[in-house]
Enzyme design. Structure first.
Site, short mmCIF file in Angstrom:
data_model
loop_
_atom_site.label_atom_id
_atom_site.label_comp_id
_atom_site.label_asym_id
_atom_site.label_seq_id
_atom_site.Cartn_x
_atom_site.Cartn_y
_atom_site.Cartn_z
CE LYS A 13 -2.55 -0.61 3.71
NZ LYS A 13 -2.09 -1.91 4.24
NE ARG A 88 -4.95 -1.09 9.79
CZ ARG A 88 -3.86 -0.48 9.33
NH1 ARG A 88 -3.92 0.74 8.89
NH2 ARG A 88 -2.73 -1.12 9.30
NE ARG A 122 6.61 -2.63 6.56
CZ ARG A 122 5.29 -2.61 6.41
NH1 ARG A 122 4.75 -2.18 5.28
NH2 ARG A 122 4.50 -3.03 7.37
NE ARG A 152 5.57 -0.11 10.67
CZ ARG A 152 4.48 -0.13 9.89
NH1 ARG A 152 4.54 0.33 8.65
NH2 ARG A 152 3.34 -0.60 10.35
NE ARG A 163 1.01 -4.25 11.68
CZ ARG A 163 1.99 -4.01 10.80
NH1 ARG A 163 3.18 -4.55 10.96
NH2 ARG A 163 1.78 -3.23 9.79
P1 AMP Z 1 0.07 0.92 9.06
O1 AMP Z 1 1.30 1.74 8.89
O2 AMP Z 1 -1.05 1.36 8.16
O3 AMP Z 1 0.34 -0.57 8.97
O4 AMP Z 1 -0.47 1.18 10.55
C1 AMP Z 1 0.32 0.88 11.68
C2 AMP Z 1 -0.57 0.76 12.91
O5 AMP Z 1 -1.23 2.00 13.15
C3 AMP Z 1 -1.68 -0.27 12.82
O6 AMP Z 1 -1.24 -1.60 13.11
C4 AMP Z 1 -2.66 0.25 13.85
O7 AMP Z 1 -2.22 -0.03 15.17
C5 AMP Z 1 -2.55 1.76 13.66
N1 AMP Z 1 -3.52 2.23 12.64
C6 AMP Z 1 -3.24 2.79 11.43
N2 AMP Z 1 -4.36 3.10 10.77
C7 AMP Z 1 -5.39 2.73 11.57
C8 AMP Z 1 -6.80 2.75 11.44
N3 AMP Z 1 -7.40 3.23 10.34
N4 AMP Z 1 -7.54 2.27 12.48
C9 AMP Z 1 -6.97 1.80 13.60
N5 AMP Z 1 -5.65 1.72 13.78
C10 AMP Z 1 -4.85 2.18 12.78
#
Ligand code: AMP
Length: 210
Positions: A13, A88, A122, A152, A163
């Site tokens: 993404k 999400r 990553r 990360r 996740r």
């Molecule tokens: P990402 O970088 O999109 O994988 O997001 C990293 C983390 O941020 C996720 O595992 C969630 O803990 C939190 N997060 C990001 N976007 C959302 C969302 N739309 N709703 C809830 N938690 C989020």
């Protein structure tokens, strides 16, 4: 163009989003990156969300929805935007639908084996947030911005599995949600970055001429 990019963690993404926003000159709104920036800066929101993120759990819907609603009111979103990592959950999608009309939802389809390979390798720059992979970095963890590429916290194996479970349970239902709304475009993402990008561009150009 108002777009949503859906896909499991590691589906590409972030990489595709960076290319799409260049094509259309629209802002890239990544909720994960917004949260990581708050954490880096030690803001109250950063302190609130840190534990959820480190444990691979979702941040509560009301917190995310408020942050995104505020961001969408910024002037640069007037001509469109790309949402990456949001919505999400179905309640987040319903809340978004009350604020704006979305043109298309791109779903990046990818197999689990490739997901795990991508996430485990990553690396993200601590300073600018750029994403790379150990295979491309080849032992050189310096970012062109002067920062350093690190793993990360939530990309560690145990958290990744959590996740992926969260994705299956809470995010995957969004595919049906947007299919019913007639907005969904499926993208085959088990391929090279540029091939996936080309398919996205072709799908979106058809949409524009409709
Ligand atoms: P990402 O970088 O999109 O994988 O997001 C990293 C983390 O941020 C996720 O595992 C969630 O803990 C939190 N997060 C990001 N976007 C959302 C969302 N739309 N709703 C809830 N938690 C989020």
């Amino acid at each position: 163009m108002r777009l949503i990019l859906l896909g499991a963690p590691g589906s590409g993404k972030g990489t595709q989003a960076a290319l799409i926003v260049k094509d259309f000159g629209i802002p890239h709104i990544s909720t994960g990156e917004m949260f990581r920036q708050h954490i880096r800066q030690g803001t109250p929101l950063g302190l609130l969300v840190r534990q959820y993120i480190d444990e691979g759990k979702l941040v509560p819907d009301d917190v995310v929805v408020e942050m995104v609603a505020e961001r969408l009111r910024d002037k640069d979103c007037e001509s469109g935007f790309l949402l990456d990592g949001f919505p999400r959950t179905v309640p987040q999608a319903q809340a978004l639908g009350r604020h704006v009309e979305i043109d298309a939802v791109l779903n990046l389809n990818i197999g689990k084996e490739l997901l795990l390979y991508r996430i485990s390798g990553r690396r993200v720059c601590k300073s600018c947030g750029d994403t790379s992979h150990v295979e491309w970095l080849q032992g050189n963890y310096g970012c062109p911005c002067g920062g350093e590429y690190v793993q990360r916290e939530d990309d560690r194996e145990e958290t990744v599995l959590k996740r992926l479970d969260v994705y299956e349970e809470q995010t995957k239902p969004l595919i049906e949600f947007y299919k019913k709304g007639g907005k969904l475009i499926e993208i085959e993402a088990n391929r090279e970055r540029d091939d996936v990008h080309l398919e996205i561009k072709q799908a979106l150009s058809k949409l524009k001429t409709k």
